[in-house]
Write a protein that holds these residues in place. Structure first.
Motif, PDB file in Angstrom:
ATOM      1  N   VAL A  94       0.974  -0.965  -0.089  1.00  0.00           N
ATOM      2  CA  VAL A  94       0.051   0.094   0.174  1.00  0.00           C
ATOM      3  C   VAL A  94       0.670   1.610   0.052  1.00  0.00           C
ATOM      4  CG1 VAL A  94      -2.422   1.281   0.959  1.00  0.00           C
ATOM      5  CG2 VAL A  94      -1.605  -1.442   1.238  1.00  0.00           C
ATOM      6  N   PRO A  95       0.942   2.201  -1.344  1.00  0.00           N
ATOM      7  CA  PRO A  95       2.415   3.004  -1.173  1.00  0.00           C
ATOM      8  C   PRO A  95       1.322   4.280  -0.237  1.00  0.00           C
ATOM      9  CG  PRO A  95       0.466   3.199  -2.927  1.00  0.00           C
ATOM     10  CD  PRO A  95      -0.089   2.006  -1.881  1.00  0.00           C
ATOM     11  N   GLY A  96       0.791   4.394   0.203  1.00  0.00           N
ATOM     12  CA  GLY A  96       0.964   5.499   0.941  1.00  0.00           C
ATOM     13  C   GLY A  96      -0.174   5.589   2.219  1.00  0.00           C
ATOM     14  N   THR A  97      -0.639   7.017   2.851  1.00  0.00           N
ATOM     15  CA  THR A  97      -1.575   7.022   3.697  1.00  0.00           C
ATOM     16  C   THR A  97      -2.893   6.981   3.198  1.00  0.00           C
ATOM     17  OG1 THR A  97      -0.164   8.184   5.467  1.00  0.00           O
ATOM     18  CG2 THR A  97      -1.529   8.538   6.420  1.00  0.00           C
ATOM     19  N   ARG A  98      -2.634   8.478   1.993  1.00  0.00           N
ATOM     20  CA  ARG A  98      -3.904   8.346   1.723  1.00  0.00           C
ATOM     21  C   ARG A  98      -4.495   7.322   0.921  1.00  0.00           C
ATOM     22  NH1 ARG A  98      -1.756  12.183  -2.181  1.00  0.00           N
ATOM     23  NH2 ARG A  98      -3.209  13.998  -1.017  1.00  0.00           N
ATOM     24  N   GLU A  99      -4.067   6.311   0.212  1.00  0.00           N
ATOM     25  CA  GLU A  99      -4.541   5.623  -0.208  1.00  0.00           C
ATOM     26  C   GLU A  99      -4.781   4.327   0.410  1.00  0.00           C
ATOM     27  OE1 GLU A  99      -3.233   0.980  -2.880  1.00  0.00           O
ATOM     28  OE2 GLU A  99      -2.452   3.289  -3.956  1.00  0.00           O
ATOM     29  N   LEU A 100      -4.532   4.435   2.059  1.00  0.00           N
ATOM     30  CA  LEU A 100      -5.324   3.853   2.997  1.00  0.00           C
ATOM     31  C   LEU A 100      -5.895   4.409   3.189  1.00  0.00           C
ATOM     32  CD1 LEU A 100      -4.633   1.875   5.270  1.00  0.00           C
ATOM     33  CD2 LEU A 100      -2.796   3.490   5.941  1.00  0.00           C
ATOM     34  N   LEU A 101      -6.408   5.477   3.155  1.00  0.00           N
ATOM     35  CA  LEU A 101      -7.429   5.960   4.222  1.00  0.00           C
ATOM     36  C   LEU A 101      -8.514   5.913   2.569  1.00  0.00           C
ATOM     37  CD1 LEU A 101      -6.706   9.399   4.987  1.00  0.00           C
ATOM     38  CD2 LEU A 101      -7.333   8.019   6.790  1.00  0.00           C
ATOM     39  N   LEU A 102      -8.681   5.820   1.739  1.00  0.00           N
ATOM     40  CA  LEU A 102      -9.740   5.506   0.619  1.00  0.00           C
ATOM     41  C   LEU A 102      -9.910   3.924   0.709  1.00  0.00           C
ATOM     42  CD1 LEU A 102      -7.528   7.363  -1.973  1.00  0.00           C
ATOM     43  CD2 LEU A 102      -9.163   7.453  -1.729  1.00  0.00           C
ATOM     44  N   ARG A 103      -8.804   3.217   0.960  1.00  0.00           N
ATOM     45  CA  ARG A 103      -9.118   1.713   0.948  1.00  0.00           C
ATOM     46  C   ARG A 103      -9.886   1.143   2.141  1.00  0.00           C
ATOM     47  NH1 ARG A 103      -4.502  -1.773  -1.241  1.00  0.00           N
ATOM     48  NH2 ARG A 103      -6.121  -3.301  -1.964  1.00  0.00           N
ATOM     49  N   ALA A 104      -8.968   1.873   3.185  1.00  0.00           N
ATOM     50  CA  ALA A 104     -10.131   1.229   4.618  1.00  0.00           C
ATOM     51  C   ALA A 104     -11.030   2.210   4.534  1.00  0.00           C
ATOM     52  CB  ALA A 104      -9.068   2.223   5.861  1.00  0.00           C
ATOM     53  N   GLY A 105     -11.823   3.312   4.449  1.00  0.00           N
ATOM     54  CA  GLY A 105     -13.461   3.798   4.165  1.00  0.00           C
ATOM     55  C   GLY A 105     -14.423   2.423   3.070  1.00  0.00           C
ATOM     56  N   LEU A 106     -13.735   1.839   2.403  1.00  0.00           N
ATOM     57  CA  LEU A 106     -13.806   1.350   1.564  1.00  0.00           C
ATOM     58  C   LEU A 106     -14.465   0.078   2.477  1.00  0.00           C
ATOM     59  CD1 LEU A 106     -12.793   1.354  -1.747  1.00  0.00           C
ATOM     60  CD2 LEU A 106     -14.783   2.284  -1.582  1.00  0.00           C
ATOM     61  N   GLY A 107     -13.841  -0.393   3.332  1.00  0.00           N
ATOM     62  CA  GLY A 107     -13.793  -1.838   4.107  1.00  0.00           C
ATOM     63  C   GLY A 107     -14.682  -0.792   5.157  1.00  0.00           C
ATOM     64  N   ASP A 108     -15.214  -0.221   5.373  1.00  0.00           N
ATOM     65  CA  ASP A 108     -16.123   0.554   5.981  1.00  0.00           C
ATOM     66  C   ASP A 108     -15.428   0.723   7.484  1.00  0.00           C
ATOM     67  OD1 ASP A 108     -18.283   1.258   7.447  1.00  0.00           O
ATOM     68  OD2 ASP A 108     -18.925  -0.473   7.965  1.00  0.00           O
ATOM     69  N   PHE A 109     -14.225   1.077   7.333  1.00  0.00           N
ATOM     70  CA  PHE A 109     -13.423   1.360   8.566  1.00  0.00           C
ATOM     71  C   PHE A 109     -12.712   2.384   9.108  1.00  0.00           C
ATOM     72  CE2 PHE A 109      -8.891   0.617  10.155  1.00  0.00           C
ATOM     73  CZ  PHE A 109      -8.457   0.677  11.254  1.00  0.00           C
ATOM     74  N   HIS A 110     -13.242   3.031   9.766  1.00  0.00           N
ATOM     75  CA  HIS A 110     -12.645   5.083  10.025  1.00  0.00           C
ATOM     76  C   HIS A 110     -12.161   5.001  11.509  1.00  0.00           C
ATOM     77  CE1 HIS A 110     -15.687   5.172   6.082  1.00  0.00           C
ATOM     78  NE2 HIS A 110     -16.360   4.129   7.053  1.00  0.00           N
ATOM     79  N   PRO A 111     -10.962   5.639  10.967  1.00  0.00           N
ATOM     80  CA  PRO A 111     -10.424   5.469  12.570  1.00  0.00           C
ATOM     81  C   PRO A 111     -10.858   7.139  12.928  1.00  0.00           C
ATOM     82  CG  PRO A 111      -8.862   5.385  11.097  1.00  0.00           C
ATOM     83  CD  PRO A 111     -10.550   4.808  10.544  1.00  0.00           C
ATOM     84  N   PRO A 112     -10.865   7.402  13.834  1.00  0.00           N
ATOM     85  CA  PRO A 112     -10.757   8.378  14.374  1.00  0.00           C
ATOM     86  C   PRO A 112      -9.811   9.275  14.044  1.00  0.00           C
ATOM     87  CG  PRO A 112     -11.908   7.472  16.150  1.00  0.00           C
ATOM     88  CD  PRO A 112     -11.324   6.537  14.421  1.00  0.00           C
ATOM     89  N   PRO A 113      -8.747  10.617  14.214  1.00  0.00           N
ATOM     90  CA  PRO A 113      -8.643  10.907  13.455  1.00  0.00           C
ATOM     91  C   PRO A 113      -7.063  11.125  14.336  1.00  0.00           C
ATOM     92  CG  PRO A 113      -9.527  12.971  12.802  1.00  0.00           C
ATOM     93  CD  PRO A 113      -9.925  11.519  13.607  1.00  0.00           C
ATOM     94  N   ALA A 114      -6.766  11.281  15.445  1.00  0.00           N
ATOM     95  CA  ALA A 114      -5.941  10.692  17.316  1.00  0.00           C
ATOM     96  C   ALA A 114      -6.105   9.342  17.286  1.00  0.00           C
ATOM     97  CB  ALA A 114      -6.498  11.916  17.541  1.00  0.00           C
ATOM     98  N   ALA A 115      -6.202   8.915  17.045  1.00  0.00           N
ATOM     99  CA  ALA A 115      -6.409   7.058  17.444  1.00  0.00           C
ATOM    100  C   ALA A 115      -5.083   6.246  16.762  1.00  0.00           C
ATOM    101  CB  ALA A 115      -8.071   6.294  16.637  1.00  0.00           C
ATOM    102  N   ARG A 116      -4.989   5.571  17.821  1.00  0.00           N
ATOM    103  CA  ARG A 116      -3.797   5.330  17.441  1.00  0.00           C
ATOM    104  C   ARG A 116      -4.531   3.019  16.824  1.00  0.00           C
ATOM    105  NH1 ARG A 116       1.720   7.391  17.703  1.00  0.00           N
ATOM    106  NH2 ARG A 116       2.256   5.550  18.350  1.00  0.00           N
ATOM    107  N   VAL A 117      -3.753   2.882  15.767  1.00  0.00           N
ATOM    108  CA  VAL A 117      -4.282   1.677  15.724  1.00  0.00           C
ATOM    109  C   VAL A 117      -3.149   0.492  15.546  1.00  0.00           C
ATOM    110  CG1 VAL A 117      -4.552   0.206  13.037  1.00  0.00           C
ATOM    111  CG2 VAL A 117      -5.104   3.108  13.331  1.00  0.00           C
ATOM    112  N   VAL A 118      -4.008  -0.285  16.246  1.00  0.00           N
ATOM    113  CA  VAL A 118      -3.957  -1.900  16.429  1.00  0.00           C
ATOM    114  C   VAL A 118      -3.708  -3.363  15.683  1.00  0.00           C
ATOM    115  CG1 VAL A 118      -2.732  -3.675  18.617  1.00  0.00           C
ATOM    116  CG2 VAL A 118      -3.787  -0.678  19.067  1.00  0.00           C
TER     117      VAL A 118
END
Length: 507
Positions: A268-292
């Motif tokens: 996955v080349p960068g954060t923008r594509e990660l955000l785009l594709r995460a949203g398609l998978g119904d994954f919407h982390p809040p801006p300040a959240a940590r991801v595990v």
């Protein structure tokens, strides 16, 4: 679209009717969607929000004050933009109860003191509305054509927002459902972007594959009005859905599994594509959240995924999870909270353990989600070998490193530090090597060690004294700590290999 009340009152036909304000609007910019004329008393239910009513009051002339108040309340309840009463034969004067009820209901009310055919007012007002609509449609069509060209040339979401911002002269942003900015343009500085996120002039939901992925936000620019921006936002949102979908797998099949697979492969080349594709998978982390990152091995990964989903739902967490190559993989967004100074440890304590081995990666910013997932996945074989339930990857670092050694090398580490203790266990059937390993893993905390071993503190004290006697040195000696940690970890790995018959070839 609409005229404002101010623009309506400025029309020539309306000025000729000599309008007077009986109840002023709260805002002169109140939108007039369409202008109607009617004399029937029951007109209220036939009107819609934003409509303006012209009437001579014929329907009010023969009813009492209570009925007139009801008429006003019904118009206000429908969201009518304003009512204009022509004074004359039906109503020589504005009834006090009508103006009083209009003030109470906050319904803008005007009187027309000269007779002008209502058809003339309607034609001029509605013609102006249609003319304004046509102009707005031409502007929107031109912007949409530019966006189409940019996307056809290979541009993605940055090109889309740049085209719209250049055309409107105002700020534009594409955001995920949780408010993460994927692309933005036209804002002078970060404060302007923050204002756009808080109060956009217009917005529209972006729905690729019927998923509420996020939204397009538009700010006001020179020569734009709310009606134009509303229309433009709706059209741009459809193009944004295409751009977002194109950034994903290209089909609505299984966006979660596809994204997790690519994160695991670090493609996955960068954060923008990660955000785009995460949203398609119904994954919407809040801006300040940590991801595990999570990885699990189980006879049926579906049970693991269901358990993760229950935990996420119960704790209000965003979860992206699916089966990948027969294993359960996932990402969990953990928002900051006073009891979550260690997000990974906090999450590990809430995941179900029954019937699965689960590894929990480090808590990282969204941009590093792939790293956490890969750490969790890489630690899974070691956790499975050691028979751990739910375990943090940081607790397996040494075991993973030592796991690269063969039995002979591990045996040397054990013999050099623990030979007397291994011999004692073999002769007596005790389990002092494991007791020492658990004690060291819990930082020498005897209460936690006793709980982990399911023994009384007094029994643990006796075991630790025996270990010190057999080894000839105290178990809590800082000078021996690292040596004992390495040796006990090597011993546990050897024991696990013996138990599973999984021995690498000796070097």
């Amino acid at each position: 679209m609409a005229l404002s009340l101010e623009e309506f009152l400025a029309l020539a036909a309306v000025r000729d009717a000599d309008p007077g304000v009986a109840v002023a609007p709260e805002a002169p910019g109140t939108a007039v969607r369409w202008v109607h004329s009617s004399e029937i008393y029951e007109i209220g239910p036939l009107l819609s929000a934003g409509d303006l009513l012209l009437t001579t009051g014929l329907g009010l002339a023969g009813v009492d004050a209570g009925a007139r108040r009801h008429w006003v309340r019904e118009l206000a309840g429908r969201g009518v933009a304003a009512a204009c009463l022509e004074l004359g034969r039906s109503l020589p004067q504005l009834p006090e109860e009508v103006s009083d009820e209009a003030r109470r209901a906050r319904l803008p009310l005007y009187v027309l003191r000269r007779v002008v055919p209502f058809i003339r007012i309607c034609e001029e007002a509605n013609g102006a509305i249609l003319h304004a609509d046509a102009r707005r449609l031409r502007v929107v069509d031109a912007v949409v054509d530019e966006v189409h060209d940019a996307l056809a040339a290979g541009g993605g979401t940055p090109a889309l927002v740049s085209c719209v911002a250049a055309a409107t002269g105002g700020p534009v942003a594409l955001v995920t459902r949780s408010g993460q900015v994927v692309a933005a343009a036209g804002a002078r500085d970060q404060r302007a972007t923050d204002r756009l996120l808080r109060r956009p002039a217009a917005s529209a939901v972006v729905r690729p594959w019927d998923v509420d992925w996020g939204a397009v936000l538009l700010g006001a620019g020179p020569g734009t009005d709310d009606a134009l921006l509303d229309l433009l936002a709706a059209r741009v949102a459809k193009l944004a859905a295409v751009a977002v979908a194109r950034a994903g797998t290209g089909s609505p099949g299984d966006p979660a599994a596809a994204l997790l697979t690519d994160l695991l492969a670090d493609t996955v080349p960068g954060t923008r594509e990660l955000l785009l594709r995460a949203g398609l998978g119904d994954f919407h982390p809040p801006p300040a959240a940590r991801v595990v990152g999570l990885a699990a091995s189980a006879p049926d990964p579906r049970h693991v995924l269901a358990g993760w989903a229950r935990t996420a739902h119960g704790c209000g967490l965003e979860l992206l999870a699916d089966r990948v190559r027969g294993e359960a993989l996932g990402l969990v967004a953990v928002p900051a909270a006073p009891d979550r100074s260690d997000p990974a440890g906090w999450l590990a304590g809430r995941l179900p353990e029954e019937g699965a081995v689960t590894t929990v990666g480090p808590a990282v910013p969204l941009a590093e989600a792939g790293h956490s997932l890969r750490q969790a996945h890489a630690a899974l074989p070691t956790a499975t070998l050691l028979g751990r339930g739910t375990v943090l990857t940081r607790e397996l670092t040494l075991a993973q490193l030592l796991g690269r050694l063969d039995d002979r090398a591990l045996g040397r580490l054990v013999d050099d530090a623990l030979a007397p203790l291994v011999a004692w266990d073999a002769a007596t059937g005790s389990d002092l090597v494991r007791t020492l390993a658990v004690h060291l893993r819990h930082g020498g905390n005897r209460t936690r060690t006793a709980a982990a071993l399911h023994v009384q503190r007094q029994s643990l004290h006796q075991r630790l004294r025996r270990i010190a006697t057999v080894l000839g040195r105290p178990v809590d000696d800082p000078a021996s700590h690292d040596d004992l940690v390495v040796a006990t970890t090597a011993a546990l790995l050897l024991h696990a290999r013996d138990r599973q018959g999984d021995r690498p070839r000796r070097r």
